[in-house]
Each structure stands twice: as structure tokens, then as C-alpha cells.
Design a protein around this motif. Sequence first.
Motif, mmCIF file in Angstrom:
data_model
loop_
_atom_site.group_PDB
_atom_site.id
_atom_site.type_symbol
_atom_site.label_atom_id
_atom_site.label_comp_id
_atom_site.label_asym_id
_atom_site.label_seq_id
_atom_site.Cartn_x
_atom_site.Cartn_y
_atom_site.Cartn_z
ATOM 1 N N HIS A 105 4.642 9.909 -6.434
ATOM 2 C CA HIS A 105 3.403 10.369 -5.786
ATOM 3 C C HIS A 105 3.381 9.962 -4.325
ATOM 4 O O HIS A 105 4.074 9.032 -3.911
ATOM 5 C CB HIS A 105 2.174 9.764 -6.475
ATOM 6 N N ASP A 107 0.173 8.628 -1.877
ATOM 7 C CA ASP A 107 -1.097 8.014 -2.244
ATOM 8 C C ASP A 107 -2.274 8.959 -2.004
ATOM 9 O O ASP A 107 -2.378 9.603 -0.953
ATOM 10 C CB ASP A 107 -1.307 6.716 -1.451
ATOM 11 N N HIS A 259 6.572 7.838 -3.473
ATOM 12 C CA HIS A 259 7.113 6.582 -3.970
ATOM 13 C C HIS A 259 6.856 6.444 -5.467
ATOM 14 O O HIS A 259 6.054 7.185 -6.048
ATOM 15 C CB HIS A 259 6.556 5.383 -3.185
ATOM 16 N N ARG A 273 -2.484 -4.321 -0.502
ATOM 17 C CA ARG A 273 -2.305 -3.009 0.132
ATOM 18 C C ARG A 273 -3.520 -2.655 0.976
ATOM 19 O O ARG A 273 -4.656 -2.877 0.551
ATOM 20 C CB ARG A 273 -2.113 -1.941 -0.954
HETATM 21 FE FE LIG Z 1 1.142 4.551 -4.524
#
Ligand SMILES: [Fe+2]
Length: 289
Positions: A105, A107, A259, A273
Motif C-alpha cells: 500500500h 499510506d 510499502h 510515525r
Molecule cells: Fe503504511
Amino acid sequence: MDGGASGSTVRVKKFGVHLGAEISGIDLTQTVSDADIAVVRDALLEHQVLAFRDQDITPQQQMAFGARFGELSVHPIAPHDEEIPELIVFDNTPDNPAMFTDNWHSDETFREAPPLGTMLRAIQVPEIGGDTLFASMTAAYEGLSDKIKHLINDLEAVHDVKLFRLGFTDDDEGREQEKYINENFPKVIHPVVREHPETGQKILFVNPHFTLHIKGMSELESQSLLAILYHQAEIPEYQIRHRWEPNTMLFWDNRSTQHYAPHDYTERRFLHRITIKGDRPYGPGQKPA
Ligand SMILES: [Fe+2]
């Protein structure tokens, strides 16, 4: 390569054929100069995934660096810090892996304007396992035959939170979360081939995590074509595999890459993140005036 005449001390060392470069000569505990930011930004566009080693930084320092590239966003589903909503906390164990990261995917393509980029910093990682794989979706697009390119260039696909729906629990809290998502994040339509807003490159922009179907096709046609397109990210020639170490931070261009984080770790995997807002995707030659 270094900043040279720009006055930057940042060095950029490419390590992958289609994507990946290591950035050194930068200390993220300090305020980064405009010249250094410009070099990092150029490197992101050229190399798509950047690795910063030995950055023992606080969430505030990570956020301050991220904010130099755009406004930070708050994820509506992923677990975040109670005091700092922009900070997603991946604190996972083999029994409690990160949700659905074992799917290719980019994000948050369920948003009208998916993120420009993501910065993910490792704090504690397993001795073995817990890597992250990346695929260059510009290389993935280029690798298609001219016939398929021609077919998909002006197609559009419907995106949704999709797999995240499987995580909504069957109780009041889960139903409340689903209602919130349905009201605030309705399905969106994105081009199947996206033009990069800064480089102009063509990007294959569908993913099995968030894409539901291709507009104007039967279910069989859509799923058959999507299977071909999803496969592109799985081709090793377009990939790198990143082995985490504590205090390594990755910064990826979420527009041009996908990723996958395998659920193969045997010990705690703990990362922070932050996510930088992006623009609404458009198809080749469709750049808004
Ligand atoms: Fe991700």
C-alpha cells in the motif's frame, strides 16, 4: 554527491536501483538549515525513500523536521499518542502485529488528498525480522507493456478504508468508529495512473489495502486488471528491503512508492510515525491550472 554550492552539508548516497538513498551529514536534534531541507527534498523526489541513521530524536524533533515539508496530519484509525495526535505509535509484538501492514500500500489513499510523505523512526526492533519492503511505483508503471499502459492511463479507481473495516469491533465502540469513518471518509476516486505533482512522472496508483474496484468495469474485469497491477509492486526488481536499526528514520515519498511490513517479527517492534499532508491526485496531463 553533496550540497556543494548550495551551502548544505548533507550527503546523499544512493543504495537501490530504482529507489533508496542514505542521507548523512544532518543532525535532526538541531534546527535544519533551509539549504539542507532543499537537498533532502530534492533527494526525496529523486530517490523516493530516504534513510537517516543514528537519529536519537524526540517525537517533537521528528515532528519539527516533518513540518518543514508540509502540514502534519492525524490518522483517523491508527493508534496514536494520547497527548500528540499526529504521532502514530506502532508498539507491536508477534501476538499483536501492526494492523494490515502485511499488504502492499501507500499510506492513506482512502483520503481525497493522500499524504505527500511519511517519516517512520525505529526505537526498538527485533533482532531478526520486522523489515519493511518498498516498491517504486514509477518503476512499476514503466515496467508495464505499452498495451496495458494505454489501457490504464485514463482509468479511475474507487478507494476506501477497506481492510481497516475488518478491525472495527462488534460493539458500541466499533460501531461508533465505523459511523465516524463513513461520515468523514466516504469512498474516493483516484486515477489509476497518477502524475507526480513535482516530478511529472507517471505512477501506478492502486493498492490492495485501499482500492476497491476500477470504475466503469465489471467486477471480473476490474479484479482481473487489478490483480495484474497489484502484482507490479511484488516484482523484486522494483523493490528494496529495509533492515531496521534503532534510531534509523525513513522518509518516503508516499506518492511514488508503496510499502509492505511483513508480520514476521519475533520480538517487540516499536516505531514512531508522522505523516505529511499531500495533494489530490490527478491523472497524466490533468494537472489543475
Ligand atoms: Fe503504511
